[in-house]
Design an enzyme around this catalytic site. Structure first.
Site, PDB file in Angstrom:
ATOM      1  N   ASP A 389      80.897  39.138  34.929  1.00 13.26           N
ATOM      2  CA  ASP A 389      80.321  39.297  33.601  1.00 13.26           C
ATOM      3  C   ASP A 389      79.558  37.993  33.332  1.00 13.26           C
ATOM      4  O   ASP A 389      80.002  36.930  33.754  1.00 13.26           O
ATOM      5  CB  ASP A 389      81.448  39.493  32.583  1.00 13.26           C
ATOM      6  CG  ASP A 389      80.905  39.783  31.195  1.00 13.26           C
ATOM      7  OD1 ASP A 389      79.957  40.568  31.099  1.00 13.26           O
ATOM      8  OD2 ASP A 389      81.429  39.217  30.221  1.00 13.26           O
ATOM      9  N   LYS A 390      78.413  38.067  32.646  1.00  8.79           N
ATOM     10  CA  LYS A 390      77.617  36.836  32.472  1.00  8.79           C
ATOM     11  C   LYS A 390      78.189  35.903  31.408  1.00  8.79           C
ATOM     12  O   LYS A 390      78.605  34.783  31.693  1.00  8.79           O
ATOM     13  CB  LYS A 390      76.162  37.164  32.125  1.00  8.79           C
ATOM     14  CG  LYS A 390      75.303  35.901  31.890  1.00  8.79           C
ATOM     15  CD  LYS A 390      73.911  36.220  31.418  1.00  8.79           C
ATOM     16  CE  LYS A 390      73.846  36.520  29.947  1.00  8.79           C
ATOM     17  NZ  LYS A 390      73.968  35.345  29.058  1.00  8.79           N
ATOM     18  N   THR A 537      75.533  42.215  32.568  1.00  7.82           N
ATOM     19  CA  THR A 537      75.373  41.597  31.248  1.00  7.82           C
ATOM     20  C   THR A 537      74.753  42.582  30.266  1.00  7.82           C
ATOM     21  O   THR A 537      73.974  43.462  30.654  1.00  7.82           O
ATOM     22  CB  THR A 537      74.505  40.319  31.326  1.00  7.82           C
ATOM     23  OG1 THR A 537      74.365  39.777  30.024  1.00  7.82           O
ATOM     24  CG2 THR A 537      73.124  40.590  31.912  1.00  7.82           C
TER      25      THR A 537
END
Length: 690
Positions: A389-390, A537
């Protein structure tokens, strides 16, 4: 695997399989020493004490049996013949029988009791083999004393029991290191705290504290509970708890973990969590669950150990029959059968995996890598792709300055001017610009006639000139055209602010969600071991592309809504064995969908339900550490299983006497030494895991 005392199942500080190490004893009664909420924390310490008590029991039985063995050796005709002396008197044979009986019943007690425990559970193993072997030798020899034709095995019986006791003692000492990590965690906790009550300091037991209490932590002391700093500032060492190597700065409002060591400042901490809710207790519980959980590899090893026991008993019986038919010497045939049973080592097979698991889960916990699901941890060795996940994982989740472009000012001048103007603003962009100036060591210049332009920026006079820090929208309003370098920054999804001097653009500052310094190293480490790195994202594709290019990611998915993340993971899973790394909150379905779900940056809240592995720190490098540890763990398991299988395949035929014609014959005592060594080697190899 044991008869349990009042502590019950929770007393286990390590795997159920680890109990094979000492399944020949009952728990000794323990006194309940703490209140219920403190009890679980002490269980692992109690279990360790119990383990040590059993070690001491084996040592005591070994010493007593060895002392009794000396006269047995002196009175044994075979030894007398070998050493060329004679000791014989009326009743010497019966004294030999009585001394041997004492060694059999006292020294052999753990094994004799063990056979009943194993048969009651219908799981014959190590204890069964030893008990059958020493019982056959004892009762056959006793029959010879009272008239049966043949030779007795009293000195072999005594030395066999001595070696078995010593072997088990050495093995238990080797094994204790694997289960000691949890005890070390328990020892971290102080037992008393300085409670602040009505302006006075009262010494109280930690278990008597409740949420809302305030405690004083003096310099150099251990923090007694999880809580929030309400007064004071200090640096706190959390290395033993989270693996964070540097002391962490703490000020009012920051959380602290019970067991961490306070630095040179005094702190007043408000108690937030006690008992089973504390970070340390949750870690202990997670490690215990991981060590007790079964895996396919372990089930296979357990079945192999059971099968090996059956094979040894069968081969022992067949060996007895064949030698009786071949040379019609009952004493010789008995000796071969006994040697087969004592040389066989299902223990090495049974311990091959739980020992490695105990070491690896404990090692991981001390580094802030908490394994919730052992099977998922084992799957981590096969990972082909990791999806991050960003926001908050690869990036810090907050604005930071990425670029400064000056047209008629230097970068440093622009930053100092912008920071001086933004210092009075509460906006995240303003805070990021001021933080960057402070980081570079710039002081703020005095601003005159400061004015905020609502929704557009700020202005004021710096060094006699009027400057403005404004948004792109305001620049458009003024009809000012921007050059290519600014457009390029915008295309990367960065937020751009303009610095104007007397109405003309002097430069721009670009900001973006700051990439973590550790992310580059994490990605390069994972790629170096052949794992594809991807990113998910909800952010726009420009930002995603910029982050992906900066970090050298293999792929990225932008503008993905939270409920779509699990679908993206499923897509990647069609090609690769996949791990998902996120904060465990808004990406819970994606973590659950992945082959290995990793929650990162859990801090003190380690009970992330959807994650298989919980990383305490917000450091993506820990993902690479988990994969490496999983691969090393599997390698150790393979080494141990290979050794245990190979040893038994070689030792059993040798003990049965297949090389008798070549003059190679093992005595029961040599068989016992080899068996003990094989288990100790497995234990030592497990502890070499680093």
């Amino acid at each position: 695997m044991h008869e349990h005392d009042s502590h019950g199942e929770a007393a286990h500080s390590n795997s159920e399989d680890m109990q094979m190490i000492h399944q020949h004893h009952e728990h000794h009664g323990h006194e309940e020493e703490h209140s219920a909420h403190h009890e679980k924390m002490k269980h692992s310490a109690d279990h360790g004490d119990h383990h040590r008590m059993m070690m001491e029991d084996f040592k005591k039985r070994f010493y007593v049996s060895t002392l009794l063995t000396i006269p047995i050796l002196i009175l044994s005709p075979a030894i007398q013949t070998f050493l060329g002396f004679r000791v014989e008197f009326a009743g010497s044979l019966y004294i030999l029988f009585l001394l041997s009986s004492a060694v059999y019943f006292y020294g052999g007690y753990p094994f004799l009791k063990g056979i009943f425990d194993e048969l009651r559970r219908r799981q014959p193993g190590m204890m069964t083999l030893i008990a059958v072997a020493i019982s056959v030798a004892y009762f056959y020899s006793s029959a010879v004393v009272f008239g049966l034709k043949g030779k007795f095995f009293f000195w072999e019986l005594a030395t066999l029991i001595d070696i078995m006791l010593l072997g088990h003692y050495i093995e238990m000492r080797s094994v204790l290191g694997a289960s000691r990590a949890l005890e070390e965690l328990v020892k971290i906790m102080p037992s008393e705290a300085h409670l602040l009550k009505d302006g006075e300091i009262v010494e109280v037991k930690v278990e008597n504290l409740k949420p809302g209490d305030k405690v004083l932590v003096k310099p150099g002391e251990k923090i007694p509970v999880d809580g929030i700093v309400v007064e004071g500032e200090s640096f706190v060492n959390e290395a033993m708890l989270t693996g964070e190597s540097k002391p962490v700065a703490k000020k009012p409002g920051d959380t602290v973990i019970g067991g961490a060591i306070n630095g040179e400042g005094s702190l007043v901490v408000e108690v937030e969590k006690t008992g089973k809710d504390t970070y340390l207790n949750q870690v202990i519980e997670l490690v215990r669950q991981a060590q007790e959980s079964k895996s396919r590899t372990q089930d296979l090893a357990n079945r192999a150990a059971l099968l090996l026991t059956v094979i040894a008993l069968t081969v022992g019986s067949v060996t007895l029959a064949i030698w009786l038919a071949y040379i019609a010497d009952f004493a010789f045939a008995i000796e071969r059968a006994v040697t087969v049973m004592v040389i066989t080592c299902p223990h090495a097979l049974g311990l091959a995996i739980p020992l490695v698991v105990a070491v690896s889960t404990s090692l991981a916990a001390k580094s802030g890598l908490l394994i919730r699901d052992r099977q998922a941890f084992e799957r981590a060795k096969d990972l082909q792709a990791v999806i991050f996940d960003k926001t908050g994982t690869l990036t810090e989740g907050r604005f930071g300055v990425t670029d400064i472009v000056g047209f008629n000012h230097s970068e440093d001048e622009l930053l100092q001017i912008a920071a001086s103007l933004e210092a009075r603003s509460e906006h995240p962009i303003a805070a990021a610009i001021v933080e960057e100036a402070e980081k570079r060591g710039f002081g703020l210049t005095e601003v005159e006639e400061f004015r905020a332009i609502p929704g557009k920026g700020v202005e004021g006079i710096v060094n006699g000139r009027r400057y403005m820090v404004v948004s792109p929208g305001y620049i458009r309003e003024l009809g000012i055209k921007t050059d290519e370098s600014v457009e390029k920054l915008k295309q990367q999804g960065k937020t751009v602010v303009f610095i104007l001097k007397n109405g003309e653009v002097s430069g721009v500052i670009a900001l973006a969600d700051r990439i973590r310094p550790e992310s580059r190293e994490a990605i390069s480490k994972l790629k170096a071991i052949g794992i594809k790195c991807m990113m998910l994202t909800g952010d726009n594709r420009f930002v995603a592309k910029w982050v992906a290019e900066e970090l050298g990611l293999d792929d990225y998915f932008a503008e993905v809504l939270p409920h779509e993340k699990a679908e993206k993971v499923k897509e990647v899973q069609q090609k690769y064995v996949t791990a998902m790394v996120g904060d465990g909150v808004n990406d819970a379905p994606a973590l659950a969908q992945a082959d290995v779900g990793i929650a990162i940056g859990a801090g003190t809240d380690v009970a992330v339900e959807t994650a298989d592995i919980v990383l305490v720190r917000n450091d993506p490098r820990d993902v690479a550490a988990i994969v490496e540890l999983s691969r090393k763990t599997y390698s150790k398991m393979k080494q141990n299983l290979l050794w245990a299988t190979g040893y038994n395949a070689f030792a059993i035929p040798l003990a049965a006497g297949v090389l008798y014609s070549a003059g190679i014959l093992l005595s029961p005592a040599v068989g016992a030494i080899l068996m003990s060594l094989s288990t100790v080697i497995v234990a030592i190899n497990a502890r070499l895991l680093r």
